[in-house]
Design an enzyme around this catalytic site. Structure first.
Site, PDB file in Angstrom:
ATOM      1  N   PHE A 230      23.964  -5.877  10.235  1.00  0.00           N
ATOM      2  CA  PHE A 230      23.344  -5.031  11.261  1.00  0.00           C
ATOM      3  C   PHE A 230      21.912  -4.844  10.908  1.00  0.00           C
ATOM      4  O   PHE A 230      21.129  -4.221  11.384  1.00  0.00           O
ATOM      5  CB  PHE A 230      24.111  -3.697  11.402  1.00  0.00           C
ATOM      6  CG  PHE A 230      24.346  -2.971  10.104  1.00  0.00           C
ATOM      7  CD1 PHE A 230      23.373  -2.124   9.590  1.00  0.00           C
ATOM      8  CD2 PHE A 230      25.526  -3.136   9.375  1.00  0.00           C
ATOM      9  CE1 PHE A 230      23.584  -1.457   8.382  1.00  0.00           C
ATOM     10  CE2 PHE A 230      25.741  -2.466   8.164  1.00  0.00           C
ATOM     11  CZ  PHE A 230      24.768  -1.633   7.680  1.00  0.00           C
TER      12      PHE A 230
ATOM     13  N   ARG B 134       0.847  -1.199   0.000  1.00  0.00           N
ATOM     14  CA  ARG B 134       0.000   0.000   0.000  1.00  0.00           C
ATOM     15  C   ARG B 134       0.873   1.237   0.000  1.00  0.00           C
ATOM     16  O   ARG B 134       0.415   2.325   0.333  1.00  0.00           O
ATOM     17  CB  ARG B 134      -0.837   0.058   1.264  1.00  0.00           C
ATOM     18  CG  ARG B 134      -1.784  -1.075   1.442  1.00  0.00           C
ATOM     19  CD  ARG B 134      -2.602  -0.761   2.685  1.00  0.00           C
ATOM     20  NE  ARG B 134      -3.294  -1.931   3.146  1.00  0.00           N
ATOM     21  CZ  ARG B 134      -3.940  -1.997   4.297  1.00  0.00           C
ATOM     22  NH1 ARG B 134      -3.962  -0.928   5.096  1.00  0.00           N
ATOM     23  NH2 ARG B 134      -4.540  -3.092   4.660  1.00  0.00           N
TER      24      ARG B 134
ATOM     25  N   TYR C 177      15.664  -2.610  -2.566  1.00  0.00           N
ATOM     26  CA  TYR C 177      16.236  -1.271  -2.364  1.00  0.00           C
ATOM     27  C   TYR C 177      16.754  -0.536  -3.601  1.00  0.00           C
ATOM     28  O   TYR C 177      17.032   0.652  -3.531  1.00  0.00           O
ATOM     29  CB  TYR C 177      17.325  -1.333  -1.291  1.00  0.00           C
ATOM     30  CG  TYR C 177      16.747  -1.640   0.085  1.00  0.00           C
ATOM     31  CD1 TYR C 177      16.104  -0.644   0.813  1.00  0.00           C
ATOM     32  CD2 TYR C 177      16.807  -2.917   0.627  1.00  0.00           C
ATOM     33  CE1 TYR C 177      15.549  -0.909   2.047  1.00  0.00           C
ATOM     34  CE2 TYR C 177      16.249  -3.196   1.872  1.00  0.00           C
ATOM     35  CZ  TYR C 177      15.625  -2.186   2.569  1.00  0.00           C
ATOM     36  OH  TYR C 177      15.068  -2.458   3.787  1.00  0.00           O
TER      37      TYR C 177
ATOM     38  N   LEU D 169       6.190   1.101   2.728  1.00  0.00           N
ATOM     39  CA  LEU D 169       7.658   1.113   2.622  1.00  0.00           C
ATOM     40  C   LEU D 169       8.122   2.373   1.889  1.00  0.00           C
ATOM     41  O   LEU D 169       9.039   3.060   2.319  1.00  0.00           O
ATOM     42  CB  LEU D 169       8.165  -0.135   1.880  1.00  0.00           C
ATOM     43  CG  LEU D 169       9.655  -0.108   1.548  1.00  0.00           C
ATOM     44  CD1 LEU D 169      10.502  -0.184   2.812  1.00  0.00           C
ATOM     45  CD2 LEU D 169      10.035  -1.252   0.605  1.00  0.00           C
TER      46      LEU D 169
ATOM     47  N   SER E 294      17.273  -7.628   3.205  1.00  0.00           N
ATOM     48  CA  SER E 294      16.673  -8.943   3.472  1.00  0.00           C
ATOM     49  C   SER E 294      16.376  -9.635   2.146  1.00  0.00           C
ATOM     50  O   SER E 294      16.571 -10.827   1.996  1.00  0.00           O
ATOM     51  CB  SER E 294      15.392  -8.783   4.273  1.00  0.00           C
ATOM     52  OG  SER E 294      14.466  -8.022   3.517  1.00  0.00           O
ATOM     53  N   GLU E 295      15.890  -8.841   1.182  1.00  0.00           N
ATOM     54  CA  GLU E 295      15.611  -9.363  -0.148  1.00  0.00           C
ATOM     55  C   GLU E 295      16.210  -8.388  -1.163  1.00  0.00           C
ATOM     56  O   GLU E 295      16.013  -7.176  -1.045  1.00  0.00           O
ATOM     57  CB  GLU E 295      14.102  -9.504  -0.373  1.00  0.00           C
ATOM     58  CG  GLU E 295      13.474 -10.586   0.484  1.00  0.00           C
ATOM     59  CD  GLU E 295      12.016 -10.812   0.110  1.00  0.00           C
ATOM     60  OE1 GLU E 295      11.747 -11.677  -0.733  1.00  0.00           O
ATOM     61  OE2 GLU E 295      11.168 -10.096   0.657  1.00  0.00           O
TER      62      GLU E 295
HETATM   63  C1  LIG Z   1       9.706  -5.439   2.123  1.00  0.00           C
HETATM   64  C2  LIG Z   1       8.519  -4.741   2.759  1.00  0.00           C
HETATM   65  C3  LIG Z   1       9.059  -3.705   3.754  1.00  0.00           C
HETATM   66  C4  LIG Z   1       7.714  -4.049   1.649  1.00  0.00           C
HETATM   67  O1  LIG Z   1       6.740  -3.177   2.205  1.00  0.00           O
HETATM   68  P1  LIG Z   1       5.471  -2.649   1.400  1.00  0.00           P
HETATM   69  O2  LIG Z   1       4.833  -1.618   2.255  1.00  0.00           O
HETATM   70  O3  LIG Z   1       4.658  -3.788   0.939  1.00  0.00           O
HETATM   71  O4  LIG Z   1       6.139  -1.943   0.143  1.00  0.00           O
HETATM   72  P2  LIG Z   1       5.430  -0.817  -0.797  1.00  0.00           P
HETATM   73  O5  LIG Z   1       3.944  -1.050  -0.864  1.00  0.00           O
HETATM   74  O6  LIG Z   1       5.853   0.550  -0.383  1.00  0.00           O
HETATM   75  O7  LIG Z   1       6.104  -1.198  -2.166  1.00  0.00           O
HETATM   76  C5  LIG Z   1       7.070  -0.467  -2.815  1.00  0.00           C
HETATM   77  C6  LIG Z   1       7.446  -1.162  -4.089  1.00  0.00           C
HETATM   78  O8  LIG Z   1       8.391  -2.199  -3.820  1.00  0.00           O
HETATM   79  C7  LIG Z   1       7.918  -3.456  -4.280  1.00  0.00           C
HETATM   80  N1  LIG Z   1       8.324  -4.457  -3.289  1.00  0.00           N
HETATM   81  C8  LIG Z   1       8.545  -4.202  -1.987  1.00  0.00           C
HETATM   82  N2  LIG Z   1       8.926  -5.316  -1.367  1.00  0.00           N
HETATM   83  C9  LIG Z   1       8.953  -6.291  -2.265  1.00  0.00           C
HETATM   84  C10 LIG Z   1       9.254  -7.671  -2.193  1.00  0.00           C
HETATM   85  N3  LIG Z   1       9.615  -8.235  -1.038  1.00  0.00           N
HETATM   86  N4  LIG Z   1       9.162  -8.385  -3.319  1.00  0.00           N
HETATM   87  C11 LIG Z   1       8.795  -7.800  -4.470  1.00  0.00           C
HETATM   88  N5  LIG Z   1       8.492  -6.492  -4.600  1.00  0.00           N
HETATM   89  C12 LIG Z   1       8.573  -5.745  -3.500  1.00  0.00           C
HETATM   90  C13 LIG Z   1       6.429  -3.302  -4.379  1.00  0.00           C
HETATM   91  O9  LIG Z   1       5.888  -4.187  -5.294  1.00  0.00           O
HETATM   92  C14 LIG Z   1       6.292  -1.859  -4.806  1.00  0.00           C
HETATM   93  O10 LIG Z   1       6.550  -1.736  -6.168  1.00  0.00           O
HETATM   94  P3  LIG Z   1       5.938  -0.495  -7.041  1.00  0.00           P
HETATM   95  O11 LIG Z   1       6.475   0.766  -6.392  1.00  0.00           O
HETATM   96  O12 LIG Z   1       6.475  -0.757  -8.393  1.00  0.00           O
HETATM   97  O13 LIG Z   1       4.455  -0.636  -6.889  1.00  0.00           O
HETATM   98  C15 LIG Z   1       7.600  -5.719   3.502  1.00  0.00           C
HETATM   99  O14 LIG Z   1       7.144  -6.694   2.624  1.00  0.00           O
HETATM  100  C16 LIG Z   1       8.266  -6.421   4.670  1.00  0.00           C
HETATM  101  O15 LIG Z   1       8.222  -5.934   5.790  1.00  0.00           O
HETATM  102  N6  LIG Z   1       8.904  -7.595   4.419  1.00  0.00           N
HETATM  103  C17 LIG Z   1       9.529  -8.389   5.426  1.00  0.00           C
HETATM  104  C18 LIG Z   1      10.636  -7.699   6.138  1.00  0.00           C
HETATM  105  C19 LIG Z   1      11.694  -7.179   5.200  1.00  0.00           C
HETATM  106  O16 LIG Z   1      12.045  -7.817   4.243  1.00  0.00           O
HETATM  107  N7  LIG Z   1      12.230  -6.005   5.527  1.00  0.00           N
HETATM  108  C20 LIG Z   1      13.345  -5.433   4.868  1.00  0.00           C
HETATM  109  C21 LIG Z   1      14.460  -5.476   5.844  1.00  0.00           C
HETATM  110  S1  LIG Z   1      16.029  -5.148   5.133  1.00  0.00           S
END
Ligand SMILES: CC(C)(COP(=O)(O)OP(=O)(O)OC[C@H]1O[C@@H](n2cnc3c(N)ncnc32)[C@H](O)[C@@H]1OP(=O)(O)O)[C@@H](O)C(=O)NCCC(=O)NCCS
Length: 401
Positions: free
Chosen positions: A401, A88, A120, A91, A115-116
């Protein structure tokens, strides 16, 4: 969505979105300890009906870059959005607020472990280093012969807290990708040994290496003891091994690979230029596996370029593209180690992401150009840029970290 700063004393709640993914609920005591290294005002949160549904933190770090130590850097940590609220734009809103705040603070760099790997790049972070992991059978861990020197001594935690930091700082100050550690960082992160980090292994063991009574290196490790019908099946898990001299690195790894009753040794987060490849008789047996390591973003291109040292006196003009942080857009001239705006013809055309990959010296512009990430605009531009940015050591960050 409205982004706010976390309040003092609520870090245990602010970290809950990421905590959800690793299966840990809020813990007041852990939150309090964490706040010693991550001030609440460095954590952005998004609330819904009072509950924190997304958050992102930034440690204040002092990073070593080629030719300079102590560059103020935001160490991105604890980024998470609850699975009930994903996709939504939460992030994206957190990244926006966080990078704006870092820019305002005047930290030219942001640094993280992803993490993935898919996450970024869109916010301007580029892969800055590779990281390797090994798993080696002790039966194939002989060293090329060398004369042994010095002695090794197991330390209690309190002794390690006094002995290890100066050794680490010596290495960190000369290794791009490493950063200074506060006493709290050692206590809360490196030498803390909570049950949930052991993954079935024993308690931390801490060993110091000394030559003529002077400390030269240390290692933290744990033994995962296991025997089957009397035959050793266990392994040594290296947490961190740091030597301030080449001899110390050699002796520490020799020690770790010599521990009887263990079948194997496992270690992660090693740089690709690790001396083990040349120390062992059978380096193939390291089963060295590579993944992306740290990621870097130039938050302020001019300040970041002016913060590092360069290998030659040349000059270069970079045409930088940065959709997410448009204040970086445009042509930058780097000369005498300082960067400023220019109208001159660019040598290279590249995104801020590619510049993040080259900045610590882990990747060359030529390498990035072969992947279409950098375009040469003037003949010799790639060579000139690579001569300037060349670094003797690959970047290394020994901890996630
Ligand atoms: C990764 C995470 C923070 C994404 O949060 P989110 O609120 O769903 O992200 P957003 O809605 O702001 O998405 C931003 C964009 O990134 C993409 N994206 C974000 N995370 C993604 C993922 N894991 N896989 C694929 N695409 C991803 C979205 O599709 C979206 O693309 P768009 O801008 O082209 O529509 C969330 O899934 C999460 O907390 N994951 C587990 C913890 C984690 O991995 N944290 C990162 C720590 S380093």
């Amino acid at each position: 969505v409205r982004v706010e700063l976390a309040r003092a004393g609520e870090l245990h709640l602010a970290m809950q979105p990421i905590g959800h993914y690793v299966g840990r609920g809020p813990d007041v005591e852990r939150g309090r300890a964490f706040e010693r290294i991550l001030p609440a005002e460095r954590v952005h949160v998004i609330r819904e009906d009072g509950q924190i549904v997304g958050s992102a933190g930034a440690y204040p770090l002092a990073l070593t870059v080629p030719g300079a130590a102590g560059v103020p850097t935001a160490g991105i940590v604890g980024v998470g959005v609850l699975p009930t609220h994903r996709r939504r734009g939460i992030l994206r809103a957190l990244m926006r607020a966080q990078l704006d705040a870092i820019h305002e603070r005047g930290e030219p760099l942001a640094y993280l472990w992803a993490s993935e790997d898919v996450i970024y790049g869109r916010y301007g972070y580029g892969i800055a280093s590779f990281s390797g992991q090994i798993e080696i059978d002790r039966a194939h861990a002989d060293f090329a012969p060398f004369e042994r020197r010095g002695r090794l001594r197991l330390l209690e935690k309190d002794e390690a807290l006094a002995a290890f930091p100066p050794l680490y700082e010596r290495v960190a100050a000369g290794t791009p990708g490493m950063f200074a550690r506060t006493a709290a960082w050692w206590e809360v992160r490196i030498l803390a040994d909570p049950e949930y980090r052991r993954r079935g292994g024993g308690e931390h063991a801490r060993v110091l290496y000394e030559v003529d009574g002077k400390a030269e290196g240390y290692a933290v490790y744990r033994l995962h003891f296991n025997v089957d019908t009397g035959i050793p099946e266990g392994h040594v898990q290296v947490v961190e091994a740091v030597g301030a001299t080449a001899g110390a690195v050699r002796e520490l790894w020799r020690y770790l690979l010599d521990i009887d009753w263990m079948a194997r040794l496992k270690a992660e987060l090693l740089p690709l230029d690790h001396p083990l490849f040349f120390l062992l008789q059978e380096p193939r047996r390291l089963e060295f596996r590579v993944r992306d390591g740290t990621w870097l973003r130039l938050v302020d291109v001019g300040a970041a370029l002016s913060s590092r040292g360069y290998a030659t006196d040349g000059e270069i003009v970079l045409d930088v593209h940065d959709d997410f942080c448009p204040w970086n857009e445009g042509r930058w001239r780097l000369a005498d180690g300082k960067a400023g705006r220019t109208d001159a013809q660019p040598d290279l055309n590249l995104s801020v992401t590619a510049l993040g990959s080259a900045y610590l010296g882990g990747f060359t512009f030529a390498e990035l150009a072969r992947a279409g990430r950098v375009e040469e605009q003037r003949p010799g531009g790639l060579d000139r840029a690579d001569a300037l940015f060349r670094s003797d050591r690959l970047p290394w960050c020994p901890e996630i970290f």
